[in-house]
Design an enzyme around this catalytic site. Structure first.
Site, short mmCIF file in Angstrom:
data_model
loop_
_atom_site.label_atom_id
_atom_site.label_comp_id
_atom_site.label_asym_id
_atom_site.label_seq_id
_atom_site.Cartn_x
_atom_site.Cartn_y
_atom_site.Cartn_z
N CYS A 118 2.93 -4.97 6.72
CA CYS A 118 2.71 -4.63 5.31
C CYS A 118 3.97 -4.09 4.64
O CYS A 118 4.94 -3.72 5.31
CB CYS A 118 1.61 -3.58 5.19
SG CYS A 118 -0.01 -4.18 5.73
N HIS A 172 0.82 -1.21 0.00
CA HIS A 172 0.00 0.00 0.00
C HIS A 172 0.86 1.26 0.00
O HIS A 172 2.07 1.21 0.17
CB HIS A 172 -0.94 0.00 1.21
CG HIS A 172 -0.24 0.01 2.53
ND1 HIS A 172 0.29 1.14 3.10
CD2 HIS A 172 0.04 -1.00 3.39
CE1 HIS A 172 0.85 0.84 4.26
NE2 HIS A 172 0.72 -0.48 4.46
#
Length: 189
Positions: free
Chosen positions: A165, A149
């Site tokens: 992440c 992301h």
């Protein structure tokens, strides 16, 4: 053999040269191009998709958590791009292995996981917007709660700063988002 004077002159010229965009196509064998990368230059490691996959499939991503770089190859092999990333804060938060992109979202919302809330009780749900930790675009992996992301906090890029992440600059995740089809194979190393 290169003389010391010539080596120093070449190094000075590289230092004075403008930095290349991480998202530029980079020839992994080009030492001079790699030397221009402004972050992680000392730990940057070129990757070759053949070391991780038998073919390119729809597209291929290798997330290198050591050099903190994401390597992207298009399915036809015509496009190779490198993006700087943030990586998991600790090895306990890092998951490695093979996965794939199963979903993509522009303007993702964010809900902290139970383990995140245990570490920081002040965390709460955030709708899409400028303060959202997932930035402007998110690509969801087949592993629950693991994503690639963007981020609004550019200080995180090039550092161990995430809860698992892989993150990059918002403008770069927008480009990667457009290049990456659902079903792209991913390896996190």
């Amino acid at each position: 053999m290169i003389s010391r004077r010539r080596l120093l002159a070449g190094t000075a010229a590289l230092a004075a040269a403008p930095a290349v965009s991480w998202a530029e196509e980079i020839d992994p064998t080009s030492v001079s191009r790699q030397a221009q990368v402004r972050r992680n230059a000392s730990s940057f490691q070129a990757q070759n998709w053949r070391d991780h996959f038998s073919d390119l499939g729809k597209a291929t991503i290798v997330c290198d958590t050591i050099s903190r770089a994401l390597h992207f190859w298009s399915g036809d092999g015509a496009t190779y791009k490198v993006y700087p990333t943030s990586v998991p804060l600790t090895d306990d938060l890092k998951r490695t292995g093979y996965t794939e992109i199963v979903r993509k979202k522009v303007g993702p919302d964010w809900t902290p996981t139970p383990s995140m809330m245990k570490r920081d009780p002040s965390l709460h749900y955030m709708p899409p917007g400028p303060d959202n930790p997932l930035g402007t675009h998110a690509m969801y992996l087949s592993w629950p709660a693991y994503l690639i992301h963007g981020t609004h906090d550019t200080r995180k890029i090039g550092r161990r700063s995430s809860s698992g992440c892989i993150g990059t600059y918002n403008e770069l995740i927008a480009e990667l988002f457009e290049l990456t089809p659902i079903g792209t194979q991913v390896r996190v190393i």
